[in-house]
Write an enzyme that holds these catalytic residues in place. Structure first.
Site, PDB file in Angstrom:
ATOM      1  N   LYS A  90     -13.571  30.908  21.298  1.00 33.41           N
ATOM      2  CA  LYS A  90     -14.216  31.860  22.410  1.00 33.41           C
ATOM      3  C   LYS A  90     -14.729  30.019  23.512  1.00 33.41           C
ATOM      4  CE  LYS A  90     -17.863  34.273  22.012  1.00 33.41           C
ATOM      5  NZ  LYS A  90     -17.284  33.889  23.345  1.00 33.41           N
ATOM      6  N   GLU A 147     -23.243  31.179  22.354  1.00 27.27           N
ATOM      7  CA  GLU A 147     -22.655  32.105  22.452  1.00 27.27           C
ATOM      8  C   GLU A 147     -22.421  32.515  20.618  1.00 27.27           C
ATOM      9  OE1 GLU A 147     -20.011  32.608  25.730  1.00 27.27           O
ATOM     10  OE2 GLU A 147     -18.889  31.904  23.889  1.00 27.27           O
TER      11      GLU A 147
HETATM   12  C1  5RP Z   1     -17.309  31.404  27.154  1.00 26.41           C
HETATM   13  C2  5RP Z   1     -16.720  32.505  26.433  1.00 26.41           C
HETATM   14  C3  5RP Z   1     -15.947  33.300  27.182  1.00 26.41           C
HETATM   15  O1  5RP Z   1     -16.570  35.008  26.561  1.00 26.41           O
HETATM   16  C4  5RP Z   1     -14.318  33.998  27.268  1.00 26.41           C
HETATM   17  O2  5RP Z   1     -13.556  32.830  28.006  1.00 26.41           O
HETATM   18  C5  5RP Z   1     -13.516  36.002  27.580  1.00 26.41           C
HETATM   19  O3  5RP Z   1     -13.967  35.620  29.129  1.00 26.41           O
HETATM   20  P1  5RP Z   1     -13.521  36.229  30.067  1.00 26.41           P
HETATM   21  O4  5RP Z   1     -14.101  37.667  29.704  1.00 26.41           O
HETATM   22  O5  5RP Z   1     -13.419  35.684  31.629  1.00 26.41           O
HETATM   23  O6  5RP Z   1     -12.242  36.096  29.806  1.00 26.41           O
HETATM   24  O7  5RP Z   1     -15.925  32.808  25.215  1.00 26.41           O
HETATM   25  O8  5RP Z   1     -17.542  30.411  26.640  1.00 26.41           O
END
Ligand code: 5RP
Length: 229
Positions: free
Chosen positions: A94, A103
Site C-alpha cells: 500500500k 493507513e
Molecule cells: C493509498 C493506498 C491505496 O489504498 C492504494 O494506492 C490503492 O488505491 P486505488 O484504490 O486508487 O487503486 O494505499 O496510500
C-alpha cells in the site's frame, strides 16, 4: 463509465454490508475508497476516521462525521481500505497514494481490515508494484543507499510536475522501491521498518487484511476472501 470504474463501484457497494450501524469506522485512501465513501454517504456510520487529507475532505464534502486519528478512543471494529497489491495470504503493498503511515496507524487501531479492490490487485507474490517507503527527507540518501546495497532499485517520488519531491501529509518523502523479491513479507517489513529515517514501509504484513472483497470482471461479481491472520 470505464470497466475499471465499474469494478470499483461494485466493490464499494459490497463493502457497505460490513459497516456496523452506530459505530465509528476507519476509512483508507485512494480511488476505490472514494467510491466507497460515496456509497457510504447514503447510509453514514456514526463517524469515520480518515487516513489522509483527501479522504477527510471527501468525508466532509459528503456530510459524514470526521474523526481524527489522534482522537480514536478504544478499538475500531472495522477498517476499510484499498491496496496496490494483495497476495493469497492477505499481505498487501500500500502507499501508492502516499497515505501509508496513517493507513497503518488506523489499521493498527482496528479489529478487522477489509481490503476492497479490483482483480488486477491480486498477485501470487508481492513486489511487482514498487514498494513505497515514507522517509525523513534528511535521511533519503541514506535509505536510497540501503536499497542499492541490497540490489534494489529506489526512486524518489516526485510531485506531479516533476520539479520537487512529493511531500506526504506528514511532510515526508516517499521512496518507491522496485526489484525486491518479497519472499517473506513479515520479515522484510520488520527489516525495513528498523532502518534509521524510515517512518513507514508500505508492506502490510503485520496489519494484513482479514477479509478481501475483490471485484472480478466478466460478470463474475464481487468475491469474498477470508484470511487467517
Ligand atoms: C493509498 C493506498 C491505496 O489504498 C492504494 O494506492 C490503492 O488505491 P486505488 O484504490 O486508487 O487503486 O494505499 O496510500
Amino acid at each position: 463509465m470505464s470497466k475499471l470504474q465499474e469494478l470499483k463501484e461494485q466493490v464499494a457497494q459490497a463493502a457497505l454490508e460490513y459497516v456496523p450501524t452506530n459505530r465509528v469506522i476507519g476509512v483508507g485512501s485512494g480511488s476505490t475508497v472514494e467510491c466507497f465513501i460515496h456509497a457510504l454517504a447514503k447510509r453514514p456510520p456514526l463517524g469515520a476516521v480518515a487516513t489522509s487529507h483527501r479522504t477527510a475532505q471527501c468525508l466532509l464534502d459528503l456530510g459524514i462525521r470526521l474523526i481524527h486519528v489522534e482522537d480514536i478512543v478504544g478499538r475500531l471494529e472495522v477498517y476499510i481500505d484499498g491496496a496496490d497489491e494483495i497476495d493469497p495470504k492477505g499481505n498487501m503493498v500500500k502507499g501508492g497514494g502516499g497515505a501509508l503511515t496513517q493507513e497503518k496507524l488506523v489499521a493498527a487501531h482496528s479489529d478487522q481490515f477489509i481490503c476492497i479492490a479490483d482483480e488486477s490487485k491480486m498477485v501470487p507474490k508481492l513486489g511487482k508494484f514498487p514498494i513505497p517507503i515514507e522517509v525523513l527527507p534528511k535521511a533519503h540518501r541514506f535509505i536510497m543507499q540501503q536499497c542499492i546495497d541490497r540490489g534494489w532499485c529506489p526512486k524518489l517520488r516526485m510531485d506531479p510536475l516533476g520539479s520537487t519531491p512529493f511531500s506526504t501529509d506528514n511532510g515526508m518523502y516517499i521512496m518507491d522501491v522496485s526489484g525486491i523479491s518479497v519472499d517473506c513479507p513479515q520479515s522484510l517489513e520488520a527489516e525495513i521498518s528498523a532502518w534509521v529515517g524510515v517512518l513507514t514501509v508500505g508492506l502490510f504484513a503485520r496489519q494484513s487484511a482479514h477479509i478481501a472483497l475483490i471485484a472480478h470482471a466478466q460478470g463474475q461479481g464481487v468475491k469474498t476472501y477470508l484470511f487467517e491472520t
